[in-house]
Design a protein around this motif. Structure first.
Motif, PDB file in Angstrom:
ATOM      1  N   ALA A 372      22.772   5.360  -3.823  1.00 31.55           N
ATOM      2  CA  ALA A 372      22.785   4.271  -2.845  1.00 31.55           C
ATOM      3  C   ALA A 372      21.593   4.336  -1.892  1.00 31.55           C
ATOM      4  O   ALA A 372      21.342   3.373  -1.158  1.00 31.55           O
ATOM      5  CB  ALA A 372      24.085   4.301  -2.044  1.00 31.55           C
ATOM      6  N   PHE A 373      20.845   5.451  -1.902  1.00 30.43           N
ATOM      7  CA  PHE A 373      19.746   5.622  -0.957  1.00 30.43           C
ATOM      8  C   PHE A 373      18.554   4.755  -1.347  1.00 30.43           C
ATOM      9  O   PHE A 373      18.188   4.659  -2.524  1.00 30.43           O
ATOM     10  CB  PHE A 373      19.293   7.078  -0.908  1.00 30.43           C
ATOM     11  N   THR A 374      17.942   4.154  -0.342  1.00 24.25           N
ATOM     12  CA  THR A 374      16.655   3.485  -0.530  1.00 24.25           C
ATOM     13  C   THR A 374      15.505   4.460  -0.376  1.00 24.25           C
ATOM     14  O   THR A 374      14.467   4.337  -1.036  1.00 24.25           O
ATOM     15  CB  THR A 374      16.500   2.353   0.500  1.00 24.25           C
ATOM     16  N   LEU A 375      15.712   5.453   0.473  1.00 25.91           N
ATOM     17  CA  LEU A 375      14.665   6.410   0.810  1.00 25.91           C
ATOM     18  C   LEU A 375      15.329   7.737   1.156  1.00 25.91           C
ATOM     19  O   LEU A 375      16.377   7.768   1.803  1.00 25.91           O
ATOM     20  CB  LEU A 375      13.854   5.889   2.001  1.00 25.91           C
ATOM     21  N   PRO A 398      12.200   7.392  -3.722  1.00 27.30           N
ATOM     22  CA  PRO A 398      10.997   7.840  -3.003  1.00 27.30           C
ATOM     23  C   PRO A 398      11.360   8.774  -1.854  1.00 27.30           C
ATOM     24  O   PRO A 398      12.423   8.639  -1.242  1.00 27.30           O
ATOM     25  CB  PRO A 398      10.372   6.540  -2.503  1.00 27.30           C
ATOM     26  N   VAL A 399      10.463   9.718  -1.565  1.00 27.08           N
ATOM     27  CA  VAL A 399      10.752  10.788  -0.609  1.00 27.08           C
ATOM     28  C   VAL A 399       9.658  10.858   0.448  1.00 27.08           C
ATOM     29  O   VAL A 399       8.466  10.752   0.138  1.00 27.08           O
ATOM     30  CB  VAL A 399      10.880  12.149  -1.331  1.00 27.08           C
ATOM     31  N   VAL A 400      10.095  11.055   1.698  1.00 31.06           N
ATOM     32  CA  VAL A 400       9.213  11.412   2.808  1.00 31.06           C
ATOM     33  C   VAL A 400       9.637  12.798   3.272  1.00 31.06           C
ATOM     34  O   VAL A 400      10.817  13.026   3.549  1.00 31.06           O
ATOM     35  CB  VAL A 400       9.312  10.408   3.971  1.00 31.06           C
ATOM     36  N   SER A 401       8.687  13.726   3.355  1.00 32.15           N
ATOM     37  CA  SER A 401       9.039  15.102   3.685  1.00 32.15           C
ATOM     38  C   SER A 401       8.003  15.722   4.605  1.00 32.15           C
ATOM     39  O   SER A 401       6.834  15.321   4.623  1.00 32.15           O
ATOM     40  CB  SER A 401       9.151  15.943   2.408  1.00 32.15           C
ATOM     41  N   THR A 402       8.455  16.720   5.355  1.00 32.52           N
ATOM     42  CA  THR A 402       7.538  17.531   6.145  1.00 32.52           C
ATOM     43  C   THR A 402       6.770  18.471   5.221  1.00 32.52           C
ATOM     44  O   THR A 402       7.258  18.864   4.162  1.00 32.52           O
ATOM     45  CB  THR A 402       8.311  18.348   7.189  1.00 32.52           C
ATOM     46  N   ARG A 403       5.585  18.848   5.650  1.00 40.31           N
ATOM     47  CA  ARG A 403       4.717  19.708   4.845  1.00 40.31           C
ATOM     48  C   ARG A 403       5.035  21.172   5.165  1.00 40.31           C
ATOM     49  O   ARG A 403       4.331  21.846   5.929  1.00 40.31           O
ATOM     50  CB  ARG A 403       3.256  19.390   5.158  1.00 40.31           C
ATOM     51  N   VAL A 404       6.111  21.684   4.591  1.00 36.12           N
ATOM     52  CA  VAL A 404       6.544  23.061   4.845  1.00 36.12           C
ATOM     53  C   VAL A 404       6.928  23.715   3.520  1.00 36.12           C
ATOM     54  O   VAL A 404       7.262  23.036   2.542  1.00 36.12           O
ATOM     55  CB  VAL A 404       7.752  23.114   5.815  1.00 36.12           C
TER      56      VAL A 404
END
Length: 475
Positions: A372-375, A398-404
């Motif tokens: 169900a997630f859009t992002l 699609p994924v948005v993530s911190t650079r860790v």
């Protein structure tokens, strides 16, 4: 049985000389060389093929039964003298109703049973996916007999429990681990986490099997208190030096370990794997939307993980506050539970502008939520290779993530996702707005990530690499 064989060997050496019949050697095997093991430091005794006479007569006294000795860790020991080959000669044995073959290596998978998260799911996937003709898994839960033990038993996997009254009662827990390893004749002890590493390190000298440590990340950033994080980081580094092998899940962590002083001799790079037969998008998540009253066309920004400081959900709420002012139809869904649930709920309702946030709590069927997630958002301050992100990417989200941590080994900025600095609210809000407004870019990122997961991060690939690691360590 062991005492009788020890007495037979002693009387045979005193009265009738060293003959195979009186040294406890089975009929038909007296022409072979055998090794006897006692409890002393000079306890190995080789018997040659000429009548069972000891190869070194000066060591014949070590074949006698040794007196009982006490040890600060083991407690009361059994008298010595057992044949090492005897344990591997039996065709099969039964332990607590589970039958195991002599050709199968028993593997203890040890983990403290707390919140059921990514590490626990990875352990359970490993336990259910191992080739049982080669490796038989036994799940050992520490401190709590909770969700991990329940799910292991439901899948028919043997399980053991090590109770701990508090975090300082490590000596009784180490003795319990030794008893479990000896009872199952464990060839491998595979530990997941600091607590299990500590117990295995204390028991290391008294375990016959090989010890393998799974290291997911640099754990000094997992704690809100930096001093506490540094102490536990130092403790874990000192423990894993004693291990026979180390399993890391990202190239960044592998490089860090190899540059440390006195690294383990064997370091295996084995990333987490995803069961592609489960995590595939089959619909739009209509049932999930209806159950939480979310409109069919509303964009859902979602996160999955335990509600803890290291996951950075406080930053995600602040970033979503900026998104909700521009897109009031957007919804934030957080799947998971933890100690910060009430503070996060209060944060979402504060400032006179209640956010449209859904806290789902602990959910067993993660795939039904992800479709169900859009992002998908990963706002963590410290990570290894998060399972939830791999599962979202496997479903083309699609994924948005911190650079860790090891996230850069999965996401390539501008190719299959967006990477942002840690603790940056403005950058996170901007990345969310970029993908929910540009649907074409979001679909392109999701398709590229799905292809990468299928080729490099499947569950079958992980299981094959783990079993290869087991064989190399045992060789």
């Amino acid at each position: 049985m062991r005492i009788r064989r020890g007495l037979a060997a002693w009387f045979g050496s005193q009265r009738r000389g060293w003959s195979g019949a009186h040294c406890g050697i089975p009929q038909g095997r007296r022409d072979l060389r055998h090794k006897f093991v006692g409890t002393g430091s000079r306890s190995r005794l080789a018997v040659d093929k000429l009548g069972g006479r000891p190869a070194n007569a000066s060591e014949s006294r070590h074949c006698r039964p040794q007196p009982r000795r006490r040890h600060f860790l083991l407690g009361q020991q059994r008298p010595g003298f057992q044949r090492r080959y005897y344990r591997h000669q039996r065709s099969d044995l039964s332990i607590d109703g589970f039958r195991t073959s002599a050709l199968t290596t028993n593997v203890l998978l040890c983990r403290i049973d707390g919140n059921f998260g990514g590490v626990e799911r990875n352990l359970l996937s490993l336990a259910t996916g191992l080739d049982t003709s080669r490796f038989r898994p036994i799940v050992v839960t520490i401190a709590n007999d909770g969700e991990l033990a329940r799910m292991a038993k439901a899948k028919g996997i043997a399980s053991e429990f090590i109770p701990m009254k508090n975090r300082f009662s490590v000596m009784p827990a180490s003795r319990a681990l030794i008893d479990i390893a000896r009872r199952w004749n464990a060839g491998i002890i595979h530990t997941f986490g600091l607590r299990s590493n500590l117990l295995a390190a204390l028991a290391r000298k008294h375990l016959d099997g090989k010890w393998i440590v799974r290291l997911p990340n640099i754990n000094r950033r997992d704690y809100k208190n930096p001093i506490q994080g540094q102490i536990f980081h130092w403790l874990n580094n000192s423990l894993i030096r004693r291990a026979d092998a180390l399993q890391v899940i990202s190239p960044q962590l592998e490089e860090y370990i190899k540059n440390r002083p006195h690294p383990p001799q064997r370091v295996f790079l084995i990333p987490n794997g995803v069961d592609l037969s489960i995590y595939k998008k089959q619909g739009t998540g209509e049932r999930f939307r209806q159950s939480y009253g979310i409109a069919p066309d509303a964009p859902i920004i979602g996160g999955v993980g335990r509600l803890d400081h290291v996951k950075g959900y406080d930053i995600l709420l602040e970033a979503f506050r900026r998104v909700a002012q521009i897109r009031p139809d957007a919804r934030l869904v957080i799947v998971g539970d933890g100690p910060l649930r009430l503070p996060l709920q209060k944060q979402a309702e504060s400032s006179g502008f209640p956010l449209p946030v859904v806290f789902c709590g602990y959910v067993t069927d993660i795939a039904s939520c992800l479709e169900a997630f859009t992002l998908f958002i990963c706002s963590s301050r410290s990570e290894g290779v998060p399972n939830a992100m791999l599962e979202a990417l496997a479903m083309g989200i699609p994924v948005v993530s911190t650079r860790v941590g090891g996230i850069e080994s999965i996401l390539n900025a501008g190719v299959n996702g967006i990477l942002i600095p840690c603790n940056d609210r403005e950058a996170l809000a901007s990345a969310i707005m970029e993908l929910i407004t540009d649907e074409e870019k979001a679909l392109r990122y999701g398709a590229a990530a799905q292809k990468r997961i299928a080729s490099n991060f499947s569950l079958e690939t992980m299981l094959e690499r783990v079993q290869t690691m087991y064989e190399e360590v045992l060789a």
